[in-house]
Design a protein around this motif. Structure first.
Motif, PDB file in Angstrom:
ATOM      1  N   GLY A 150     104.943  25.167  12.999  1.00 29.39           N
ATOM      2  CA  GLY A 150     104.428  26.233  12.131  1.00 29.39           C
ATOM      3  C   GLY A 150     104.623  27.633  12.694  1.00 29.39           C
ATOM      4  N   ARG A 151     104.081  28.596  11.977  1.00 26.17           N
ATOM      5  CA  ARG A 151     104.302  30.017  12.277  1.00 26.17           C
ATOM      6  C   ARG A 151     103.785  30.426  13.647  1.00 26.17           C
ATOM      7  N   SER A 152     102.579  30.016  13.989  1.00 30.64           N
ATOM      8  CA  SER A 152     101.985  30.439  15.260  1.00 30.64           C
ATOM      9  C   SER A 152     102.390  29.514  16.384  1.00 30.64           C
ATOM     10  N   GLY A 153     102.338  28.200  16.110  1.00 27.08           N
ATOM     11  CA  GLY A 153     102.630  27.210  17.154  1.00 27.08           C
ATOM     12  C   GLY A 153     104.074  27.305  17.615  1.00 27.08           C
ATOM     13  N   ALA A 154     104.998  27.468  16.661  1.00 25.82           N
ATOM     14  CA  ALA A 154     106.409  27.559  17.021  1.00 25.82           C
ATOM     15  C   ALA A 154     106.812  29.012  17.244  1.00 25.82           C
TER      16      ALA A 154
END
Ligand SMILES: Cc1cc2nc3c(=O)[nH]c(=O)nc-3n(C[C@H](O)[C@H](O)[C@H](O)COP(=O)(O)OP(=O)(O)OC[C@H]3O[C@@H](n4cnc5c(N)ncnc54)[C@H](O)[C@@H]3O)c2cc1C
Length: 469
Positions: free
Chosen positions: A416-420
């Motif tokens: 996802g946006r934050s995790g990746a």
């Protein structure tokens, strides 16, 4: 209190976490979602103030990817909408992409200087920097009067210290339609004199705002009986026991699960599993959700209006009715003003409520709002981690964080946006999660290169390890 053991724990109930949960629960796997907010949806949730609906971040799905399209329409019937964007520049409103009929509105000295940039040779460019990438594509004039001030205001970061990935994923993505994408000043000018008809279609839910989609997705996951949801909490400590993890949450819950998928803030995870801090920066945004009578707003109306001035508070206005009539009761024209803020040097976040007056004054001065008298209420919604910031060292920082996580356990995955740590849109988080579900359930060897799929430079010696899910 102890939860029974789960096959999967997903941190973060945004589009990536919920899509993955839907696939895993549909396959009969037990899933626990831990979410720091009090409800699911992540950046994609909507708010309903007595029938006045405001989205948080996303306002529309735009994808030509058949896999994502099928998934979206399976979950919820969608309404097809067109696009409308304005840019406020040099005290006027321009359609975006620009129309040739409006060229006369541009100050002539700007058009002439921008045209001269085309024939000037550019030397010693460092194309890993945002500055030189944009100078090459659009010339010095447009960089200095438009891209640089807007970017510095938006990111609250020096434009000289921004990586070119911000341009290739962020700015290029705002010109969504490949048919009108201007990859050079020449293309831009050609597009101005020979404008093409743009007919891109987007999808928007017929009720409940954009977040209505993710409310429905959450209900689908819950209806399987395989989902546990832990809101307003986050993991405080975690231990790898070899074939399972044991964890405790800040709220004092004890958890056990086999695999962890992290879609939340990557700094939080790095701190949980290692003791090194990484220079991963996120931006915060304050959304001013304005309930306004129709007659209070002038005719400069569009889905999105970008404010190019470097010294204004607001970077963008969103007009809810332009997305779907169901969001806005009759007689109203509700809009959202976005003010971004730095996390390392916050100037606005802690005094967000006090900014309502200056924001409305700006809307009057920029001739968007006729009069504040027609504003009935302003709901202030401060949101953290709205965008990752690609400063010039972000790849090293990201690579370091990934190595720390993988060194802790190969059963922890980033998504996802934050995790990746990758600027994306919700359709992209959905696609990543669908691919990741395939990998977890059927094909461990499956590789999906989300950076190549979405844009930006792919080859990266520092973080190659996690360039694919
Ligand atoms: C202003 C704005 C406008 C946008 N416009 C569009 C658009 O028009 N169309 C579009 O498709 N996309 C748009 N986007 C992008 C869209 O919001 C994201 O692509 C999408 O929300 C990403 O989903 P995600 O699940 O990867 O991340 P998120 O939505 O960020 O979800 C992550 C979740 O993790 C939670 N979390 C974080 N850290 C922790 C922790 N330590 N513990 C527990 N929980 C945690 C967060 O609270 C959040 O719920 C926009 C974004 C913004 C900010």
């Amino acid at each position: 209190m102890k939860f029974q053991s789960h096959d999967f724990c997903i941190v973060g109930a945004g589009p990536a976490g919920l899509t993955l949960a839907q696939r895993l629960t549909a396959a009969g796997k037990s899933v626990l979602i831990v979410e720091r907010n009090d409800r699911p949806g992540g950046l994609s949730k909507s708010y309903d103030y007595d029938g006045h609906i405001f989205d948080t971040g996303p306002k529309r799905f735009h994808t030509d990817d058949p896999i994502v399209k099928d998934f979206i329409t399976e979950v919820l019937a969608m309404h097809e909408i067109g696009r409308s964007t304005l840019v406020h520049f040099a005290d006027r409103y321009f359609n975006w992409p620009l129309k040739s009929s409006e060229l006369w509105k541009m100050p002539p000295q700007i058009s002439v200087r921008a045209a001269l940039d085309m024939v000037r040779k550019k030397k010693d460019l460092d194309l890993t920097t945002f500055r030189d990438y944009i100078r090459l594509q659009y010339g010095d004039t447009l960089y200095n009067i438009f891209f640089k001030p807007y970017t510095q205001k938006f990111l609250r970061w020096s434009a000289d210290d921004i990586h070119s990935d911000w341009a290739s994923t962020g700015i290029n993505r705002t010109v969504i339609d490949e048919r009108v994408k201007a990859n050079s000043l020449f293309d831009l000018l050609k597009g101005l004199t020979l404008p093409k008809k743009i007919d891109t279609k987007f999808l928007y839910p017929m009720e409940g705002g954009f977040g209505g989609f993710f409310d429905r997705l959450f209900d689908i996951c819950e209806s399987t009986g395989c989902l546990d949801f832990l809101p307003s909490d986050s993991i405080a400590a975690i231990e790898d026991k070899g074939d399972a993890f044991q964890a405790t949450t800040r709220g004092g819950r004890e958890l056990a699960f086999e695999t962890l998928i992290w879609t939340g803030n990557l700094n939080d995870l790095a701190a949980l599993v290692g003791d090194e801090a990484f220079e991963l920066k996120y931006l915060n945004t304050i959304f001013f959700n304005v309930i306004a009578r129709e007659e209070a707003v002038r005719n400069n109306r569009a889905q999105w209006i970008y404010m190019s001035r470097g010294d204004s508070l607001v970077s963008r206005i969103t007009c809810m009715r332009e997305f779907h009539g169901s969001t806005t009761p009759a007689g109203y024209y509700n809009f959202i003003c976005e003010v971004t803020d730095s996390q390392s040097e916050p100037r606005f976040f802690d005094k967000a409520q006090g900014l309502t007056d200056p924001v409305l004054a700006e809307m009057e001065a920029m001739k968007f709002l006729k009069s504040r008298r027609g504003v009935e209420a302003v709901h202030v919604n401060p949101v953290v981690d709205t965008y990752p910031i690609y400063h010039r060292r972000y790849k090293q920082a990201f690579g370091g964080a990934v190595r720390t996580v993988k060194g802790f356990s190969r059963r922890v995955h980033l998504l996802g946006r934050s995790g990746a740590y990758w600027y994306n849109n919700s359709d992209h988080s959905i696609r990543m999660a669908l691919d990741f579900a395939e990998k977890l359930l059927r094909d461990p060897e499956r590789h999906f290169d989300h950076r190549q799929y979405f844009g930006g430079s792919v080859k990266d010696e520092h973080s190659d390890e996690h360039l694919t899910t």
